[in-house]
Design an enzyme around this catalytic site. Structure first.
Site, PDB file in Angstrom:
ATOM      1  N   SER A 152      40.147  37.769  48.541  1.00 15.03           N
ATOM      2  CA  SER A 152      40.711  38.943  49.203  1.00 15.03           C
ATOM      3  C   SER A 152      40.059  40.204  48.649  1.00 15.03           C
ATOM      4  O   SER A 152      39.557  40.218  47.521  1.00 15.03           O
ATOM      5  CB  SER A 152      42.224  39.021  48.955  1.00 15.03           C
ATOM      6  OG  SER A 152      42.487  39.416  47.616  1.00 15.03           O
ATOM      7  N   ASP A 153      40.056  41.254  49.440  1.00 15.81           N
ATOM      8  CA  ASP A 153      39.795  42.563  48.853  1.00 15.81           C
ATOM      9  C   ASP A 153      41.004  42.884  47.972  1.00 15.81           C
ATOM     10  O   ASP A 153      42.012  42.165  47.982  1.00 15.81           O
ATOM     11  CB  ASP A 153      39.606  43.613  49.956  1.00 15.81           C
ATOM     12  CG  ASP A 153      38.802  44.823  49.479  1.00 15.81           C
ATOM     13  OD1 ASP A 153      38.666  45.000  48.250  1.00 15.81           O
ATOM     14  OD2 ASP A 153      38.323  45.597  50.326  1.00 15.81           O
ATOM     15  N   SER A 154      40.920  43.953  47.210  1.00 18.79           N
ATOM     16  CA  SER A 154      41.976  44.245  46.242  1.00 18.79           C
ATOM     17  C   SER A 154      43.334  44.372  46.925  1.00 18.79           C
ATOM     18  O   SER A 154      43.504  45.175  47.850  1.00 18.79           O
ATOM     19  CB  SER A 154      41.647  45.539  45.490  1.00 18.79           C
ATOM     20  OG  SER A 154      42.603  45.778  44.507  1.00 18.79           O
ATOM     21  N   LEU A 155      44.284  43.579  46.454  1.00 19.13           N
ATOM     22  CA  LEU A 155      45.611  43.561  47.070  1.00 19.13           C
ATOM     23  C   LEU A 155      46.483  44.733  46.640  1.00 19.13           C
ATOM     24  O   LEU A 155      47.631  44.846  47.085  1.00 19.13           O
ATOM     25  CB  LEU A 155      46.310  42.236  46.757  1.00 19.13           C
ATOM     26  CG  LEU A 155      45.694  41.007  47.431  1.00 19.13           C
ATOM     27  CD1 LEU A 155      46.300  39.721  46.891  1.00 19.13           C
ATOM     28  CD2 LEU A 155      45.852  41.071  48.950  1.00 19.13           C
TER      29      LEU A 155
END
Length: 563
Positions: A279-282
């Site tokens: 994921s991109d930064s959550l």
């Protein structure tokens, strides 16, 4: 090992944390983490997560960085992913590394061998510090001039050009022994908001995606790319489903990161990607506005994501307890769901297989050997010379309607430098003086001294205008350009970062593109700019140009406004 312990071990491998800051007291006293403190060491020894991402704040010098990474790896029984966003150009976390031209400059040169070489130089330098994963290249097709987050991080607006250069960069990275990562799936190039800060939409049809945004990712998959990062963008044409937000109580659309339709159905099944999905930064607001850390993490796993990047911040003194509470909630939910257990097991095996492929381990060679090796590789004369040659070839003359260039300049000429900030003035003056030009005047835009600026224009022999990310028409700048055109004064506009700046000063007659700077960390409002690499080469070329063929003439993007 019992079933619960196995699940715990597997789930931990799917978490990558950010240790940019830490405070021994509270969130008001955060300090950059440049060495592994006791609290973080205890946390990672008790909960050996699969990876850590480091940022500019963590990376102060070679010795501290090598020791920090070595100590982090020592907490892991099987080795961590130690990741960084070292894209080159505007996203360069390592202040002391070789400054490199960014992707759009490489797209302008359009030489795949150069792009491969830049990917390899960057990877060799990060590997020398102990990193094994670089979140690069950007495989986004920047088709929107108003895109606030990608821009020059993209190779261009042509899907095929981006596809070929992204693969070349990734191959250079892989050949240096570092894992590359294509980002941001399904494509962050045609947006007008920043998913770090806002809910972000991509209004593309499935057909448009197939012929544009997905092309680089398909090419990456066909060339066995190991990792793809998701984007927190909502794509209504792909996934129309909505879910009730526990935070706002509203029905909200699902960002791609949390969408099974986009991650599993499209990326896994249709495009046949078998590598690791991260994921991109959550902790970005496109996620945190509507979902708790646990909700976002569970939904991402259900969607088909393998690694959860920055699901929870552990910066404060109570970060250890916050993480334990988060992780225990995650573990309990997974224990009660056979589907999630299967998802976790599948993701775990993909993660472990990738670590084995790149021989990631918690063991390092002698630290003194590592330090000596790093000092020889990082920011070496040979790397700098190679990059300077590439930067020189990237400087693009996009507009020369009055044949202002070649710009005959003598040492006695008075040069007026007009810029958007003092920093650009300072750097430009330094470069001119370096080449023997000392008769310099300057004016910073929007400083309420327009009348004095007109007086300076009249006295000047040459005028140099420097722009940086013009996001709308600058009335003063357009007034200046109109005046220069009427007075027939020889002037040049250099777009110091965003090549689309020229769209906001449409009557400008001469424009040079340099595609960026180094030193901006857009994820944390870090504003230490380095203009010297691109700007020095541009001014040198401007001063010495005898023929416009000295400039690159290839545009990696279309300079037409998108309404």
């Amino acid at each position: 090992m019992n079933k619960i312990e196995t699940l715990k071990q597997q789930l931990l491998q799917l978490i990558m944390l950010d240790i940019r800051y830490f405070s021994a007291t509270d969130s008001q006293n955060l300090a950059p983490v440049t060495s592994l403190n006791n609290e973080l060491q205890q946390l990672f020894s008790q909960f050996p997560v699969g990876g850590i991402i480091l940022f500019r704040e963590n990376i102060t010098n070679i010795k501290n960085t090598v020791e920090l990474i070595t100590n982090l790896q020592a907490t892991s029984p099987q080795g961590m992913f130690i990741a960084i966003d070292q894209e080159g150009g505007v996203i360069s976390r390592i202040n002391f590394a070789t400054p490199t031209l960014g992707n759009m400059a490489l797209g302008a040169i359009n030489n795949l061998e150069y792009t491969y070489a830049v990917g390899k130089i960057i990877a060799e330098e990060v590997k020398a510090l102990g990193f094994n994963l670089n979140f690069a290249p950007c495989a986004d097709v920047n088709s929107n001039p108003n895109n606030p987050v990608i821009g020059v991080r993209s190779f261009g607006d042509n899907p095929e050009l981006v596809a070929h250069h992204a693969v070349a960069f990734a191959q250079g990275t892989t050949d240096a022994g570092v894992i590359p990562c294509f980002k941001h799936f399904p494509g962050h190039g045609d947006v007008v908001t920043d998913s770090h800060l806002n809910t972000t939409y991509l209004h593309r049809t499935a057909t448009q995606l197939k012929t544009n945004d997905l092309v680089p990712f398909v090419n990456g998959i066909n060339n066995d790319i190991d990792m793809i990062m998701t984007a927190h963008i909502i794509v209504p044409d792909l996934d129309k489903s909505k879910i009730k937000s526990s935070l706002s109580n509203d029905l909200v659309s699902l960002p791609a990161t949390l969408s099974k339709v986009i991650i599993t159905d499209l990326l896994r099944q249709q495009l046949k990607f078998n590598g690791v999905i991260i994921s991109d930064s959550l902790d970005m607001q496109a996620i945190t506005t509507n979902f708790t850390a646990v909700e976002a993490s569970i939904m991402a796993l259900q969607a088909g994501v393998d690694i959860l990047l920055n699901p929870i911040r552990i910066w404060e003194h109570d970060g250890r307890q916050k993480f334990i509470y988060y992780f225990n909630q995650m573990l309990t939910i997974c224990e009660n769901s056979l589907e999630l257990q299967q998802k976790v097991a599948q993701a775990y095996h993909r993660v472990i297989n990738l670590k084995q492929k790149y021989k990631i381990t918690n063991k390092f060679e002698n630290i003194n050997s590592m330090l000596n090796n790093a000092k020889n590789i990082i920011n070496s004369p040979i790397n700098n010379k190679q990059i300077e040659q590439y930067v020189d070839q990237a400087i693009t003359l996009s507009k020369n309607t009055k044949q202002t260039i070649p710009w005959t300049l003598t040492l006695d000429d008075k040069v007026l430098i007009i810029a958007v900030n003092e920093e650009l003035i300072k750097e430009t003056s330094r470069v001119f003086k370096q080449f023997g030009y000392a008769n310099l005047e300057h004016y910073v835009l929007n400083t309420n001294s327009f009348r004095s600026m007109l007086s300076k224009i009249k006295q000047a022999n040459k005028i140099l205008i420097l722009t940086y990310n013009l996001v709308h028409e600058d009335n003063e700048l357009n007034t200046i350009v109109d005046y220069l055109n009427i007075e027939n004064k020889p002037y040049v506009v250099i777009s110091c970062r965003n090549p689309y700046d020229i769209l906001n000063i449409p009557k400008a007659t001469t424009n040079i593109l340099i595609y960026g700077i180094s030193g901006v960390d857009i994820t944390n409002n870090y504003q230490s700019h380095k203009f010297n690499l691109n700007l020095q080469q541009a001014i040198f070329k401007l001063i010495n140009c005898k023929n416009i063929k000295d400039f690159n003439s290839n545009l990696p993007i279309s300079l037409k406004s998108k309404n």
